[in-house]
Design a protein around this motif. Structure first.
Motif, PDB file in Angstrom:
ATOM      1  N   ASP A 194     -54.431 -37.303-101.925  1.00  0.00           N
ATOM      2  CA  ASP A 194     -52.975 -37.214-102.043  1.00  0.00           C
ATOM      3  C   ASP A 194     -52.432 -35.935-101.416  1.00  0.00           C
ATOM      4  N   CYS A 195     -53.183 -34.850-101.567  1.00  0.00           N
ATOM      5  CA  CYS A 195     -52.681 -33.518-101.201  1.00  0.00           C
ATOM      6  C   CYS A 195     -53.797 -32.728-100.532  1.00  0.00           C
ATOM      7  N   ALA A 196     -53.440 -31.904 -99.545  1.00  0.00           N
ATOM      8  CA  ALA A 196     -54.439 -31.098 -98.855  1.00  0.00           C
ATOM      9  C   ALA A 196     -53.919 -29.685 -98.649  1.00  0.00           C
ATOM     10  N   ILE A 197     -54.848 -28.724 -98.683  1.00  0.00           N
ATOM     11  CA  ILE A 197     -54.501 -27.305 -98.589  1.00  0.00           C
ATOM     12  C   ILE A 197     -55.432 -26.637 -97.581  1.00  0.00           C
ATOM     13  N   ASP A 198     -54.844 -25.948 -96.599  1.00  0.00           N
ATOM     14  CA  ASP A 198     -55.605 -25.194 -95.601  1.00  0.00           C
ATOM     15  C   ASP A 198     -55.688 -23.747 -96.054  1.00  0.00           C
ATOM     16  N   ALA A 199     -56.867 -23.340 -96.552  1.00  0.00           N
ATOM     17  CA  ALA A 199     -57.093 -21.951 -96.955  1.00  0.00           C
ATOM     18  C   ALA A 199     -58.061 -21.264 -95.998  1.00  0.00           C
ATOM     19  N   VAL A 200     -58.127 -21.749 -94.770  1.00  0.00           N
ATOM     20  CA  VAL A 200     -59.034 -21.183 -93.760  1.00  0.00           C
ATOM     21  C   VAL A 200     -58.251 -20.385 -92.730  1.00  0.00           C
ATOM     22  N   GLY A 201     -57.313 -21.038 -92.042  1.00  0.00           N
ATOM     23  CA  GLY A 201     -56.524 -20.344 -91.036  1.00  0.00           C
ATOM     24  C   GLY A 201     -57.137 -20.389 -89.655  1.00  0.00           C
ATOM     25  N   PHE A 202     -56.741 -19.420 -88.825  1.00  0.00           N
ATOM     26  CA  PHE A 202     -56.968 -19.531 -87.385  1.00  0.00           C
ATOM     27  C   PHE A 202     -58.400 -19.280 -86.943  1.00  0.00           C
ATOM     28  N   GLU A 203     -59.259 -18.713 -87.804  1.00  0.00           N
ATOM     29  CA  GLU A 203     -60.657 -18.520 -87.421  1.00  0.00           C
ATOM     30  C   GLU A 203     -61.516 -19.700 -87.875  1.00  0.00           C
ATOM     31  N   ALA A 204     -60.954 -20.886 -87.847  1.00  0.00           N
ATOM     32  CA  ALA A 204     -61.672 -22.091 -88.269  1.00  0.00           C
ATOM     33  C   ALA A 204     -62.791 -22.433 -87.291  1.00  0.00           C
ATOM     34  N   ARG A 205     -63.753 -23.176 -87.796  1.00  0.00           N
ATOM     35  CA  ARG A 205     -64.836 -23.707 -86.963  1.00  0.00           C
ATOM     36  C   ARG A 205     -64.836 -25.230 -87.061  1.00  0.00           C
ATOM     37  N   GLY A 206     -65.506 -25.859 -86.091  1.00  0.00           N
ATOM     38  CA  GLY A 206     -65.618 -27.304 -86.105  1.00  0.00           C
ATOM     39  C   GLY A 206     -66.507 -27.784 -87.240  1.00  0.00           C
ATOM     40  N   HIS A 207     -66.506 -29.088 -87.454  1.00  0.00           N
ATOM     41  CA  HIS A 207     -67.302 -29.677 -88.518  1.00  0.00           C
ATOM     42  C   HIS A 207     -68.580 -30.281 -87.950  1.00  0.00           C
ATOM     43  N   GLY A 208     -69.584 -30.450 -88.817  1.00  0.00           N
ATOM     44  CA  GLY A 208     -70.847 -31.024 -88.392  1.00  0.00           C
ATOM     45  C   GLY A 208     -71.832 -29.959 -87.961  1.00  0.00           C
ATOM     46  N   ALA A 209     -73.107 -30.338 -87.873  1.00  0.00           N
ATOM     47  CA  ALA A 209     -74.169 -29.384 -87.559  1.00  0.00           C
ATOM     48  C   ALA A 209     -73.932 -28.670 -86.243  1.00  0.00           C
ATOM     49  N   ALA A 210     -73.428 -29.374 -85.238  1.00  0.00           N
ATOM     50  CA  ALA A 210     -73.172 -28.754 -83.943  1.00  0.00           C
ATOM     51  C   ALA A 210     -71.817 -28.046 -83.917  1.00  0.00           C
ATOM     52  N   GLY A 211     -70.790 -28.703 -84.417  1.00  0.00           N
ATOM     53  CA  GLY A 211     -69.439 -28.152 -84.345  1.00  0.00           C
ATOM     54  C   GLY A 211     -69.257 -26.876 -85.130  1.00  0.00           C
ATOM     55  N   SER A 212     -70.031 -26.699 -86.220  1.00  0.00           N
ATOM     56  CA  SER A 212     -69.836 -25.533 -87.074  1.00  0.00           C
ATOM     57  C   SER A 212     -70.270 -24.241 -86.422  1.00  0.00           C
ATOM     58  N   GLN A 213     -70.936 -24.326 -85.259  1.00  0.00           N
ATOM     59  CA  GLN A 213     -71.388 -23.124 -84.573  1.00  0.00           C
ATOM     60  C   GLN A 213     -70.311 -22.507 -83.691  1.00  0.00           C
ATOM     61  N   ALA A 214     -69.242 -23.221 -83.423  1.00  0.00           N
ATOM     62  CA  ALA A 214     -68.223 -22.735 -82.488  1.00  0.00           C
ATOM     63  C   ALA A 214     -66.849 -22.718 -83.144  1.00  0.00           C
ATOM     64  N   GLU A 215     -66.041 -21.727 -82.769  1.00  0.00           N
ATOM     65  CA  GLU A 215     -64.681 -21.681 -83.267  1.00  0.00           C
ATOM     66  C   GLU A 215     -63.855 -22.831 -82.710  1.00  0.00           C
ATOM     67  N   ALA A 216     -63.016 -23.379 -83.568  1.00  0.00           N
ATOM     68  CA  ALA A 216     -62.092 -24.453 -83.192  1.00  0.00           C
ATOM     69  C   ALA A 216     -60.840 -24.248 -84.033  1.00  0.00           C
ATOM     70  N   PRO A 217     -59.893 -23.421 -83.550  1.00  0.00           N
ATOM     71  CA  PRO A 217     -58.785 -22.960 -84.399  1.00  0.00           C
ATOM     72  C   PRO A 217     -57.963 -24.056 -85.055  1.00  0.00           C
ATOM     73  N   ALA A 218     -57.909 -25.241 -84.419  1.00  0.00           N
ATOM     74  CA  ALA A 218     -57.104 -26.329 -84.986  1.00  0.00           C
ATOM     75  C   ALA A 218     -57.929 -27.313 -85.805  1.00  0.00           C
ATOM     76  N   ALA A 219     -59.225 -27.037 -85.983  1.00  0.00           N
ATOM     77  CA  ALA A 219     -60.109 -28.011 -86.610  1.00  0.00           C
ATOM     78  C   ALA A 219     -59.670 -28.375 -88.022  1.00  0.00           C
ATOM     79  N   VAL A 220     -59.287 -27.374 -88.817  1.00  0.00           N
ATOM     80  CA  VAL A 220     -58.911 -27.650 -90.202  1.00  0.00           C
ATOM     81  C   VAL A 220     -57.612 -28.438 -90.258  1.00  0.00           C
ATOM     82  N   LEU A 221     -56.609 -28.020 -89.491  1.00  0.00           N
ATOM     83  CA  LEU A 221     -55.333 -28.730 -89.515  1.00  0.00           C
ATOM     84  C   LEU A 221     -55.511 -30.183 -89.099  1.00  0.00           C
ATOM     85  N   ASN A 222     -56.306 -30.431 -88.066  1.00  0.00           N
ATOM     86  CA  ASN A 222     -56.525 -31.804 -87.620  1.00  0.00           C
ATOM     87  C   ASN A 222     -57.287 -32.612 -88.665  1.00  0.00           C
TER      88      ASN A 222
END
Length: 398
Positions: free
Chosen positions: A257-285
């Motif tokens: 129902d509700c979502a909260i972004d408590a990460v911000g602009f230094e976000a990383r991608g998801h998954g074993a590979a994605g989590s190694q690299a910064e992806a600033p919009a990953a959390v918002l998307n």
């Protein structure tokens, strides 16, 4: 003149405890201000926002005295202060606000129009926020004291609860603001991105607001273990299972129902590979993907206008590859910006004093000395599931 020491950003990921000037009732532009007070700092916290500056991810200047999460004892009162006296214990909202401009009168104190010549909004010890000296120190000056300061009603009671009350200056109101803006209410299903202190404060706030289930997502196993220990469901973003799949395994549906972004602009991608690299919009998307149609997304996580450490030129200017069309198609509401602490801190103080929220336990408060601040910064940066609280005068230790 009395001595003072503070935590100073010296560049290259480093802070030092240095001798600094004892505060005066003078604003950053050299004007005498009789509406201010001098505080003996009782507690002052290390914040994730401080880490962004220390990592070189902002335009913060070397020599900046850090610290915007302050609890203190009044020791000097300006001539124009009417509601405070020496000896009062107070919580300091991280927002520096005048109480007189249009936005302050509307309780939007995070964007006060008068305290910062560069842009709306001021804060202590923070880049581009008006040059107000930070409070990771032994003593600090607070302007517009009658408006800004929240006085604790009973000194002994406050000292007994000080590990919780120290969270009132920022992270608890910030997490609560994120939950309120996300529309959390009785029976809500909630996803919180980030198991750092603000994320855990948002999770605790969602529980206070009556959420049926709160899921906290992160890729740090220590932080996830702590989140489970204090009663929340978790999503491990280092796994290849998508966030939606992990939510579905818990709720029977891939959306909340509700979502909260408590990460911000230094976000990383998801998954074993994605989590190694910064992806600033990953959390918002990701939040747009897992929030139900017509749902709301609260964004207390920090986003900046200038990020010199970003990997690409667009992100250096604060431009992110957000799937705004997805949010539009799902009729999402987005709520951003610095938290107006004064809007919430008195009610949250009561929740603490009457044992309605155990925020120190939830965020993992750990008390350290002022001299240990550099080690606290390093441990926090390494992902320790802690909220480091500096005790400059050993008052908490006693």
């Amino acid at each position: 003149m009395a001595a003072n020491r503070g935590v100073v950003y010296v560049g290259d990921g480093r802070v030092e405890v240095q001798s600094i000037s004892f505060p005066k009732l003078v604003d950053p532009r050299g004007r005498n201000i009789e509406h201010g007070v001098i505080l003996k700092v009782v507690s002052t916290n290390i914040c994730g926002s401080d880490q962004h500056m220390v990592r070189g991810r902002t335009t913060a200047q070397k020599g900046l005295v850090l610290g915007h999460e302050i609890t203190g004892e009044v020791i000097e009162v300006g001539r124009d202060v009417e509601t405070l006296r020496s000896g009062d214990l107070v919580s300091v909202p991280f927002n520096v606000a005048c109480g007189r401009c249009r936005t302050c009168k509307e309780q939007d104190t995070g964007v006060c129009l008068t305290v910062n010549p560069a842009r709306p909004g001021g804060a202590y010890g923070y880049v581009d926020m008006g040059d107000w000296i930070g409070g990771q120190a032994e003593y600090v000056m607070v302007p517009y004291a009658d408006f800004n300061l929240l006085r604790f009603p009973d000194r002994d009671q406050a000292l007994a609860k000080i590990r919780d009350l120290t969270c009132l200056s920022d992270i608890l109101p910030t997490g609560y603001h994120g939950a309120v803006r996300a529309g959390v209410g009785p029976g809500s299903t909630v996803y919180v991105a980030g198991a750092g202190p603000v994320g855990m404060a948002a999770a605790a706030s969602a529980r206070l607001l009556g959420a049926a289930v709160v899921i906290v997502g992160d890729m740090n196993p220590l932080r996830l273990a702590h989140a489970r220990k204090v009663g929340f469901e978790t999503a491990d973003l280092s796994l290849d299972a998508t966030l939606g799949e992990q939510i579905a395994a818990l709720l029977g549906t891939p959306e909340v129902d509700c979502a909260i972004d408590a990460v911000g602009f230094e976000a990383r991608g998801h998954g074993a590979a994605g989590s190694q690299a910064e992806a600033p919009a990953a959390v918002l998307n990701a939040l747009m993907e897992v929030t139900r149609v017509a749902g709301r997304i609260g964004i207390p996580g920090l986003y900046v206008t200038d990020d010199p450490g970003a990997a690409d030129a667009a992100a250096q200017r604060g431009s992110l590859s957000v799937r705004f069309g997805l949010g539009w198609a799902k009729a999402h509401s987005f709520h951003t910006g610095q938290t107006p602490v004064i809007k919430y801190n008195r009610a949250l103080m009561q929740a603490i004093l009457w044992d309605r929220i155990n925020i120190a336990e939830v965020v993992g408060v750990q008390v350290i000395s002022l001299d240990a601040a550099p080690e606290g910064y390093a441990a926090f940066d390494a992902g320790a599931p802690k909220k480091f609280v500096i005790d400059p005068h050993a008052m908490l230790a006693r």
